[in-house]
Design a protein around this motif. Structure first.
Motif, PDB file in Angstrom:
ATOM      1  N   ALA A 262     -44.519 -61.308   7.967  1.00  0.00           N
ATOM      2  CA  ALA A 262     -45.287 -62.006   6.923  1.00  0.00           C
ATOM      3  C   ALA A 262     -45.838 -63.324   7.447  1.00  0.00           C
ATOM      4  O   ALA A 262     -47.005 -63.665   7.204  1.00  0.00           O
ATOM      5  CB  ALA A 262     -44.406 -62.239   5.703  1.00  0.00           C
ATOM      6  N   ALA A 263     -45.010 -64.063   8.186  1.00  0.00           N
ATOM      7  CA  ALA A 263     -45.480 -65.323   8.759  1.00  0.00           C
ATOM      8  C   ALA A 263     -46.590 -65.071   9.779  1.00  0.00           C
ATOM      9  O   ALA A 263     -47.588 -65.791   9.819  1.00  0.00           O
ATOM     10  CB  ALA A 263     -44.315 -66.070   9.411  1.00  0.00           C
TER      11      ALA A 263
ATOM     12  N   THR B  17     -54.351 -64.305   9.577  1.00  0.00           N
ATOM     13  CA  THR B  17     -55.352 -64.465   8.519  1.00  0.00           C
ATOM     14  C   THR B  17     -56.050 -65.812   8.652  1.00  0.00           C
ATOM     15  O   THR B  17     -57.276 -65.902   8.538  1.00  0.00           O
ATOM     16  CB  THR B  17     -54.707 -64.321   7.132  1.00  0.00           C
ATOM     17  OG1 THR B  17     -54.128 -63.019   7.031  1.00  0.00           O
ATOM     18  CG2 THR B  17     -55.727 -64.513   6.025  1.00  0.00           C
TER      19      THR B  17
ATOM     20  N   VAL C  93     -39.454 -58.296   8.693  1.00  0.00           N
ATOM     21  CA  VAL C  93     -40.373 -58.447   7.561  1.00  0.00           C
ATOM     22  C   VAL C  93     -40.770 -59.904   7.386  1.00  0.00           C
ATOM     23  O   VAL C  93     -41.949 -60.233   7.193  1.00  0.00           O
ATOM     24  CB  VAL C  93     -39.741 -57.882   6.266  1.00  0.00           C
ATOM     25  CG1 VAL C  93     -40.528 -58.299   5.042  1.00  0.00           C
ATOM     26  CG2 VAL C  93     -39.651 -56.363   6.348  1.00  0.00           C
ATOM     27  N   VAL C  94     -39.801 -60.812   7.477  1.00  0.00           N
ATOM     28  CA  VAL C  94     -40.094 -62.239   7.311  1.00  0.00           C
ATOM     29  C   VAL C  94     -41.009 -62.725   8.433  1.00  0.00           C
ATOM     30  O   VAL C  94     -42.006 -63.412   8.191  1.00  0.00           O
ATOM     31  CB  VAL C  94     -38.784 -63.061   7.266  1.00  0.00           C
ATOM     32  CG1 VAL C  94     -39.070 -64.540   7.331  1.00  0.00           C
ATOM     33  CG2 VAL C  94     -38.006 -62.718   6.005  1.00  0.00           C
TER      34      VAL C  94
ATOM     35  N   GLY D 240     -48.624 -62.585   9.788  1.00  0.00           N
ATOM     36  CA  GLY D 240     -49.809 -62.186   9.027  1.00  0.00           C
ATOM     37  C   GLY D 240     -50.585 -63.387   8.511  1.00  0.00           C
ATOM     38  O   GLY D 240     -51.815 -63.405   8.551  1.00  0.00           O
ATOM     39  N   ARG D 241     -49.873 -64.405   8.048  1.00  0.00           N
ATOM     40  CA  ARG D 241     -50.550 -65.617   7.571  1.00  0.00           C
ATOM     41  C   ARG D 241     -51.247 -66.338   8.719  1.00  0.00           C
ATOM     42  O   ARG D 241     -52.342 -66.869   8.553  1.00  0.00           O
ATOM     43  CB  ARG D 241     -49.557 -66.536   6.871  1.00  0.00           C
ATOM     44  CG  ARG D 241     -49.150 -66.022   5.490  1.00  0.00           C
ATOM     45  CD  ARG D 241     -48.422 -67.085   4.681  1.00  0.00           C
ATOM     46  NE  ARG D 241     -47.174 -67.499   5.307  1.00  0.00           N
ATOM     47  CZ  ARG D 241     -45.972 -67.001   5.022  1.00  0.00           C
ATOM     48  NH1 ARG D 241     -45.868 -66.066   4.114  1.00  0.00           N
ATOM     49  NH2 ARG D 241     -44.894 -67.445   5.627  1.00  0.00           N
TER      50      ARG D 241
END
Length: 133
Positions: free
Chosen positions: A27-28, A34, A23-24, A30-31
């Motif tokens: 999330a990284a 993006t 998950v961590v 994903g950034r």
């Protein structure tokens, strides 16, 4: 007290820790994606489309009046999120493809044949002796 002990054993399982790490990292990732989409990919696409920024695409249902805010449908942000999703899905697909390719290469490696057993050696010697006669 038992509930706390059960929770501790649950939380310390390998699968839960692996999931937390995933998950961590997700999330990284994903950034990063993006930022890639917003800062690298979308400016040239916007330039090709005449300098249009997708996030500015808005359908106004009701204009702002006095202290009432405008009612809008921000479909440009939706388009941007679809592009983000497509790029993330493609990147994950490429990572999985590379992983599968590496896995297949490991499976293809031939294993050396096992050494003959004592029984096989004895039978081979008997066969060779019979051939000599």
């Amino acid at each position: 007290m038992r509930l706390l002990k059960d929770f501790k054993s649950f939380a310390m399982r390998g699968n839960v820790l692996d999931l937390a790490v995933a998950v961590v990292i997700g999330a990284a990732f994903g950034r990063i994606v993006t930022s890639f989409v917003n800062d690298v990919l979308m400016p040239p696409i916007g330039l090709l489309l005449g300098g249009i920024d997708f996030t500015e695409f808005v359908l106004t249902l009701k204009r702002a009046t006095g202290d009432a805010a405008a009612v809008t449908i921000n479909y440009g942000s939706f388009i941007q999120n679809i592009v983000d999703f497509t790029i993330i899905a493609f990147a994950i697909f490429m990572v999985i493809q590379a992983f599968e390719r590496m896995k297949r290469k490991e499976e293809v490696k031939p294993t050396p044949p096992p050494a003959p057993s004592a029984e096989e050696k004895l039978l081979t010697e008997i066969r060779d002796l019979l051939k000599e006669k």
